[in-house]
Design a protein around this motif. Sequence first.
Motif, mmCIF file in Angstrom:
data_model
loop_
_atom_site.group_PDB
_atom_site.id
_atom_site.type_symbol
_atom_site.label_atom_id
_atom_site.label_comp_id
_atom_site.label_asym_id
_atom_site.label_seq_id
_atom_site.Cartn_x
_atom_site.Cartn_y
_atom_site.Cartn_z
ATOM 1 N N MET A 1 4.590 -6.833 -2.673
ATOM 2 C CA MET A 1 4.049 -6.603 -3.411
ATOM 3 C C MET A 1 4.898 -4.639 -3.038
ATOM 4 S SD MET A 1 0.181 -4.343 -3.221
ATOM 5 C CE MET A 1 0.138 -3.979 -2.029
ATOM 6 N N VAL A 2 5.018 -4.353 -3.953
ATOM 7 C CA VAL A 2 6.404 -2.614 -3.948
ATOM 8 C C VAL A 2 5.429 -1.215 -3.517
ATOM 9 C CG1 VAL A 2 7.746 -0.967 -4.576
ATOM 10 C CG2 VAL A 2 7.617 -3.609 -5.684
ATOM 11 N N GLY A 3 4.025 -1.536 -4.077
ATOM 12 C CA GLY A 3 3.553 -0.573 -3.367
ATOM 13 C C GLY A 3 1.698 -0.547 -4.312
ATOM 14 N N ILE A 4 1.200 1.192 -4.125
ATOM 15 C CA ILE A 4 0.066 1.053 -5.243
ATOM 16 C C ILE A 4 0.400 2.418 -5.619
ATOM 17 C CG2 ILE A 4 -1.027 -0.871 -4.084
ATOM 18 C CD1 ILE A 4 -2.460 1.239 -1.949
ATOM 19 N N ILE A 5 -0.667 2.662 -6.775
ATOM 20 C CA ILE A 5 -0.811 4.369 -7.082
ATOM 21 C C ILE A 5 -2.394 3.925 -7.557
ATOM 22 C CG2 ILE A 5 0.039 3.243 -9.426
ATOM 23 C CD1 ILE A 5 1.092 6.810 -9.798
ATOM 24 N N PHE A 22 1.292 4.697 -2.287
ATOM 25 C CA PHE A 22 2.260 4.171 -0.957
ATOM 26 C C PHE A 22 3.267 3.500 -1.627
ATOM 27 C CE2 PHE A 22 2.975 0.497 1.667
ATOM 28 C CZ PHE A 22 3.073 1.710 2.826
ATOM 29 N N LEU A 23 4.166 3.047 -1.123
ATOM 30 C CA LEU A 23 4.828 2.206 -1.739
ATOM 31 C C LEU A 23 5.949 1.983 -0.030
ATOM 32 C CD1 LEU A 23 7.090 1.909 -4.296
ATOM 33 C CD2 LEU A 23 8.269 4.101 -4.090
ATOM 34 N N GLY A 24 6.318 0.761 -0.889
ATOM 35 C CA GLY A 24 6.765 -0.077 0.741
ATOM 36 C C GLY A 24 8.321 1.501 1.273
ATOM 37 N N LYS A 25 8.390 0.593 2.527
ATOM 38 C CA LYS A 25 9.457 2.056 2.597
ATOM 39 C C LYS A 25 11.043 0.965 2.159
ATOM 40 C CE LYS A 25 11.982 3.928 7.163
ATOM 41 N NZ LYS A 25 11.863 3.894 8.512
ATOM 42 N N ASP A 26 11.135 -0.032 1.545
ATOM 43 C CA ASP A 26 12.442 -0.505 1.145
ATOM 44 C C ASP A 26 12.506 -0.137 0.255
ATOM 45 O OD1 ASP A 26 12.668 -2.580 3.377
ATOM 46 O OD2 ASP A 26 11.631 -3.698 2.544
ATOM 47 N N TYR A 27 11.185 0.585 -0.759
ATOM 48 C CA TYR A 27 11.465 0.729 -2.520
ATOM 49 C C TYR A 27 11.455 2.371 -2.432
ATOM 50 C CZ TYR A 27 10.789 -4.231 -2.312
ATOM 51 O OH TYR A 27 10.173 -5.439 -2.226
ATOM 52 N N TRP A 28 11.495 2.700 -0.940
ATOM 53 C CA TRP A 28 11.547 4.634 -1.381
ATOM 54 C C TRP A 28 13.144 5.270 -1.699
ATOM 55 C CZ3 TRP A 28 10.274 6.355 4.896
ATOM 56 C CH2 TRP A 28 9.400 6.268 4.733
ATOM 57 N N ARG A 29 13.281 6.025 -2.346
ATOM 58 C CA ARG A 29 14.145 6.232 -2.873
ATOM 59 C C ARG A 29 15.196 5.648 -4.122
ATOM 60 N NH1 ARG A 29 14.782 11.332 -0.338
ATOM 61 N NH2 ARG A 29 13.948 11.501 1.706
ATOM 62 N N GLY A 31 13.164 5.831 -7.057
ATOM 63 C CA GLY A 31 12.843 6.439 -8.242
ATOM 64 C C GLY A 31 11.520 5.633 -8.808
ATOM 65 N N ILE A 32 10.989 4.605 -8.357
ATOM 66 C CA ILE A 32 9.515 3.846 -8.232
ATOM 67 C C ILE A 32 8.741 4.928 -8.638
ATOM 68 C CG2 ILE A 32 8.845 1.742 -7.570
ATOM 69 C CD1 ILE A 32 10.773 0.548 -7.177
ATOM 70 N N ALA A 33 8.638 6.306 -7.167
ATOM 71 C CA ALA A 33 7.413 5.721 -7.292
ATOM 72 C C ALA A 33 7.358 7.322 -8.703
ATOM 73 C CB ALA A 33 7.056 7.266 -5.705
ATOM 74 N N THR A 34 8.723 7.863 -8.939
ATOM 75 C CA THR A 34 8.263 9.286 -9.369
ATOM 76 C C THR A 34 8.345 8.449 -11.283
ATOM 77 O OG1 THR A 34 10.310 10.441 -8.440
ATOM 78 C CG2 THR A 34 10.660 10.717 -10.484
ATOM 79 N N GLU A 35 8.301 7.364 -11.492
ATOM 80 C CA GLU A 35 8.462 6.554 -12.636
ATOM 81 C C GLU A 35 6.571 6.358 -12.591
ATOM 82 O OE1 GLU A 35 9.740 2.964 -15.535
ATOM 83 O OE2 GLU A 35 10.468 3.669 -14.338
ATOM 84 N N ALA A 36 6.232 6.051 -11.696
ATOM 85 C CA ALA A 36 4.823 5.266 -11.722
ATOM 86 C C ALA A 36 3.715 6.940 -11.781
ATOM 87 C CB ALA A 36 4.452 5.081 -10.310
ATOM 88 N N VAL A 37 4.592 7.732 -11.240
ATOM 89 C CA VAL A 37 3.499 8.773 -10.850
ATOM 90 C C VAL A 37 3.735 9.968 -12.551
ATOM 91 C CG1 VAL A 37 3.248 11.790 -10.501
ATOM 92 C CG2 VAL A 37 3.629 9.715 -8.620
ATOM 93 N N GLN A 38 4.411 9.247 -12.771
ATOM 94 C CA GLN A 38 4.289 10.368 -14.734
ATOM 95 C C GLN A 38 4.073 9.794 -15.910
ATOM 96 O OE1 GLN A 38 9.177 9.795 -15.020
ATOM 97 N NE2 GLN A 38 9.396 12.278 -14.125
#
Length: 68
Positions: A1-5, A22-29, A31-38
Amino acid sequence: MVGIIEAMELDQKVNMITIGYFLGKDYWRKGIATEAVQMLVTFLFNKVNVNRIQAEVMPASEASKKSS
């Protein structure tokens, strides 16, 4: 799992909702969180018709604080 929103705490009086993720540290930086939030913000404004969205940001998450 990459994370949750998630969207939580809908305040119907002012038509506002809180989001968080929450995003697992291996997936930081990557753009995954940015895209999910958008995508979530677009859905909440266009389909749920909320007037305001606020985000809960973890104090240690400097990158998230900059984009919120």
